[in-house]
Structure formats: structure tokens, C-alpha cells
Design a protein around this motif. Sequence first.
Motif, PDB file in Angstrom:
ATOM      1  N   PRO A  84       0.848  -1.192   0.000  1.00 26.99           N
ATOM      2  CA  PRO A  84       0.000   0.000   0.000  1.00 26.99           C
ATOM      3  C   PRO A  84       0.888   1.249   0.000  1.00 26.99           C
ATOM      4  N   CYS A  85       0.590   2.171  -0.884  1.00 23.30           N
ATOM      5  CA  CYS A  85       1.465   3.349  -1.013  1.00 23.30           C
ATOM      6  C   CYS A  85       0.653   4.626  -0.976  1.00 23.30           C
ATOM      7  N   GLY A  86      -0.012   4.834   0.125  1.00 19.97           N
ATOM      8  CA  GLY A  86      -0.799   6.039   0.315  1.00 19.97           C
ATOM      9  C   GLY A  86      -2.271   5.759   0.173  1.00 19.97           C
ATOM     10  N   PHE A  87      -3.095   6.544   0.865  1.00 22.04           N
ATOM     11  CA  PHE A  87      -4.535   6.315   0.787  1.00 22.04           C
ATOM     12  C   PHE A  87      -5.085   6.740  -0.565  1.00 22.04           C
ATOM     13  N   PHE A  88      -4.454   7.674  -1.246  1.00 19.32           N
ATOM     14  CA  PHE A  88      -4.650   7.878  -2.681  1.00 19.32           C
ATOM     15  C   PHE A  88      -3.355   7.361  -3.296  1.00 19.32           C
ATOM     16  N   PRO A  89      -3.431   6.338  -4.131  1.00 23.53           N
ATOM     17  CA  PRO A  89      -2.197   5.674  -4.562  1.00 23.53           C
ATOM     18  C   PRO A  89      -1.286   6.590  -5.365  1.00 23.53           C
ATOM     19  N   ARG A  90      -0.002   6.321  -5.245  1.00 23.74           N
ATOM     20  CA  ARG A  90       0.971   7.072  -6.030  1.00 23.74           C
ATOM     21  C   ARG A  90       0.800   6.745  -7.514  1.00 23.74           C
ATOM     22  N   ARG A  91       1.356   7.591  -8.342  1.00 19.88           N
ATOM     23  CA  ARG A  91       1.183   7.448  -9.792  1.00 19.88           C
ATOM     24  C   ARG A  91       1.680   6.108 -10.312  1.00 19.88           C
ATOM     25  N   PHE A  92       2.783   5.595  -9.768  1.00 15.39           N
ATOM     26  CA  PHE A  92       3.300   4.337 -10.300  1.00 15.39           C
ATOM     27  C   PHE A  92       2.355   3.180 -10.008  1.00 15.39           C
ATOM     28  N   LEU A  93       1.659   3.187  -8.884  1.00 20.88           N
ATOM     29  CA  LEU A  93       0.689   2.131  -8.613  1.00 20.88           C
ATOM     30  C   LEU A  93      -0.535   2.307  -9.510  1.00 20.88           C
ATOM     31  N   TYR A  94      -0.983   3.523  -9.655  1.00 18.92           N
ATOM     32  CA  TYR A  94      -2.102   3.780 -10.563  1.00 18.92           C
ATOM     33  C   TYR A  94      -1.753   3.299 -11.978  1.00 18.92           C
ATOM     34  N   ALA A  95      -0.532   3.581 -12.419  1.00 12.26           N
ATOM     35  CA  ALA A  95      -0.089   3.147 -13.752  1.00 12.26           C
ATOM     36  C   ALA A  95      -0.096   1.624 -13.867  1.00 12.26           C
ATOM     37  N   LYS A  96       0.224   0.928 -12.787  1.00 13.24           N
ATOM     38  CA  LYS A  96       0.176  -0.537 -12.824  1.00 13.24           C
ATOM     39  C   LYS A  96      -1.250  -1.030 -13.045  1.00 13.24           C
ATOM     40  N   PHE A  97      -2.225  -0.418 -12.376  1.00  8.15           N
ATOM     41  CA  PHE A  97      -3.623  -0.787 -12.581  1.00  8.15           C
ATOM     42  C   PHE A  97      -4.047  -0.536 -14.028  1.00  8.15           C
ATOM     43  N   VAL A  98      -3.720   0.633 -14.554  1.00  9.27           N
ATOM     44  CA  VAL A  98      -4.093   0.992 -15.923  1.00  9.27           C
ATOM     45  C   VAL A  98      -3.434   0.039 -16.918  1.00  9.27           C
ATOM     46  N   THR A  99      -2.169  -0.252 -16.719  1.00 10.23           N
ATOM     47  CA  THR A  99      -1.448  -1.147 -17.622  1.00 10.23           C
ATOM     48  C   THR A  99      -2.031  -2.558 -17.581  1.00 10.23           C
ATOM     49  N   ALA A 100      -2.339  -3.052 -16.393  1.00 12.60           N
ATOM     50  CA  ALA A 100      -2.936  -4.391 -16.271  1.00 12.60           C
ATOM     51  C   ALA A 100      -4.270  -4.456 -17.005  1.00 12.60           C
ATOM     52  N   ARG A 101      -5.078  -3.410 -16.872  1.00 10.07           N
ATOM     53  CA  ARG A 101      -6.369  -3.398 -17.569  1.00 10.07           C
ATOM     54  C   ARG A 101      -6.177  -3.342 -19.091  1.00 10.07           C
ATOM     55  N   ARG A 102      -5.195  -2.581 -19.540  1.00  9.49           N
ATOM     56  CA  ARG A 102      -4.917  -2.510 -20.981  1.00  9.49           C
ATOM     57  C   ARG A 102      -4.462  -3.871 -21.508  1.00  9.49           C
ATOM     58  N   LEU A 103      -3.595  -4.532 -20.749  1.00  8.73           N
ATOM     59  CA  LEU A 103      -3.161  -5.870 -21.147  1.00  8.73           C
ATOM     60  C   LEU A 103      -4.332  -6.843 -21.184  1.00  8.73           C
ATOM     61  N   GLN A 104      -5.201  -6.744 -20.204  1.00 11.86           N
ATOM     62  CA  GLN A 104      -6.361  -7.627 -20.172  1.00 11.86           C
ATOM     63  C   GLN A 104      -7.249  -7.410 -21.400  1.00 11.86           C
ATOM     64  N   GLU A 105      -7.414  -6.165 -21.817  1.00  9.21           N
ATOM     65  CA  GLU A 105      -8.191  -5.884 -23.028  1.00  9.21           C
ATOM     66  C   GLU A 105      -7.540  -6.517 -24.253  1.00  9.21           C
ATOM     67  N   GLU A 106      -6.211  -6.507 -24.286  1.00 11.78           N
ATOM     68  CA  GLU A 106      -5.484  -7.026 -25.450  1.00 11.78           C
ATOM     69  C   GLU A 106      -5.409  -8.546 -25.475  1.00 11.78           C
ATOM     70  N   ILE A 107      -5.159  -9.180 -24.312  1.00 12.03           N
ATOM     71  CA  ILE A 107      -4.913 -10.627 -24.312  1.00 12.03           C
ATOM     72  C   ILE A 107      -5.922 -11.431 -23.505  1.00 12.03           C
ATOM     73  N   GLY A 108      -6.813 -10.728 -22.774  1.00  8.61           N
ATOM     74  CA  GLY A 108      -7.789 -11.428 -21.945  1.00  8.61           C
ATOM     75  C   GLY A 108      -7.162 -11.873 -20.638  1.00  8.61           C
ATOM     76  N   GLY A 109      -7.848 -12.757 -19.941  1.00  5.26           N
ATOM     77  CA  GLY A 109      -7.317 -13.325 -18.709  1.00  5.26           C
ATOM     78  C   GLY A 109      -7.764 -12.594 -17.461  1.00  5.26           C
ATOM     79  N   GLU A 110      -7.134 -12.989 -16.373  1.00  5.60           N
ATOM     80  CA  GLU A 110      -7.467 -12.477 -15.041  1.00  5.60           C
ATOM     81  C   GLU A 110      -6.365 -11.554 -14.547  1.00  5.60           C
ATOM     82  N   ILE A 111      -6.776 -10.507 -13.842  1.00  3.70           N
ATOM     83  CA  ILE A 111      -5.805  -9.610 -13.209  1.00  3.70           C
ATOM     84  C   ILE A 111      -5.741  -9.960 -11.733  1.00  3.70           C
ATOM     85  N   VAL A 112      -4.515 -10.118 -11.230  1.00  2.00           N
ATOM     86  CA  VAL A 112      -4.281 -10.403  -9.815  1.00  2.00           C
ATOM     87  C   VAL A 112      -3.366  -9.322  -9.263  1.00  2.00           C
ATOM     88  N   PHE A 113      -3.818  -8.688  -8.203  1.00  2.00           N
ATOM     89  CA  PHE A 113      -3.007  -7.678  -7.514  1.00  2.00           C
ATOM     90  C   PHE A 113      -2.491  -8.306  -6.226  1.00  2.00           C
TER      91      PHE A 113
END
Length: 166
Positions: free
Chosen positions: A12-41
Amino acid sequence: MSAPVICFGQQPCGFFPRRFLYAKFVTARRLQEEIGGEIVFFCHDSDHDPRETQTTLRHRKTDAPLTFNFAFENKLQRKFSPLHLKRIAAGWHDNTARQLGAYVGPAAVDAFKQCSTGTVAAFCLEMYRRMGLLEGIRVVCSIDPAVRRAACDVADFFVDVPYQGE
């Protein structure tokens, strides 16, 4: 395996997440759109460093930065307890909520006010949920007993040793 698994992790990196964590969420969702599958955090809520939970926000009118962080019940917790055991000091939530309106919009303030968990890790995860970041994502926490049972034994170091009641 029938479908891809897109896995990423972070403490956990702040109650509002830092940009790098937010970017990880966005990137995972983009990958999921491209290749499908499940996202695990993988939430590393056994990390202990209180500096990592700092949240820097910018004033909505002046753009001046201000760093917020949790207040802990005692110094021993602050220094040594893992995030899933760091208890938030009484009064911190209300005091911080009063300040947030100058830094974030009403929806973010409302999400913050609705969080009522008592530990740092749980508070951060609840905020990420309220922000919609965890929607459709499986969350695996490092304190999950199943994760710990699957881990190898650690013979030459100590892990989770109680000290002075903490």
C-alpha cells in the motif's frame, strides 16, 4: 492454464495511490483488453515502512504540494509493525478528512470519509476499492494464511515476531 494471468504487486502506497501504482492498474487493464485473462493484484501488506504510505497532494488553487501520512497509535508500531498491524491513531481520519477538500474533489473526499478501517493496509485497500481501482481484480494479500502456507520456510531470519505487545 487456459487463460493468461496478469499479476502485479505493490505494498500500500498512500490512501490515494501514487502514480506508479495507478499506472500498474491501468497497464494491467490494458493488457487484459489485449490478451484477456485475469488480473491479480498482490498486496504486500506485510511491508512495514511508514514512509511508503505517504500521500502527496497538490492544493487545488495554489498547486502547492502537501504530504499526508497516517498517524499511528505508538512509536513502536510506526517503526516496526507491518502495515496490516499498524493501527491508525484516533482522530487522524476526521482531521485528515477536514483538510482534503482543498486538495481533491468531493467524490474523493466522500470516498475517504466512508473508509472506516482501523489499520493502514486495510484503509489503503478500501480506498482503492472505493476509487474503482480494484473492480474486477482479484486481490491477494501477503498476510493471507494460504499465501504463507505456500511460502518456503525461513530458517535464518525472523518473521512476525511479537515485541512489547506489538
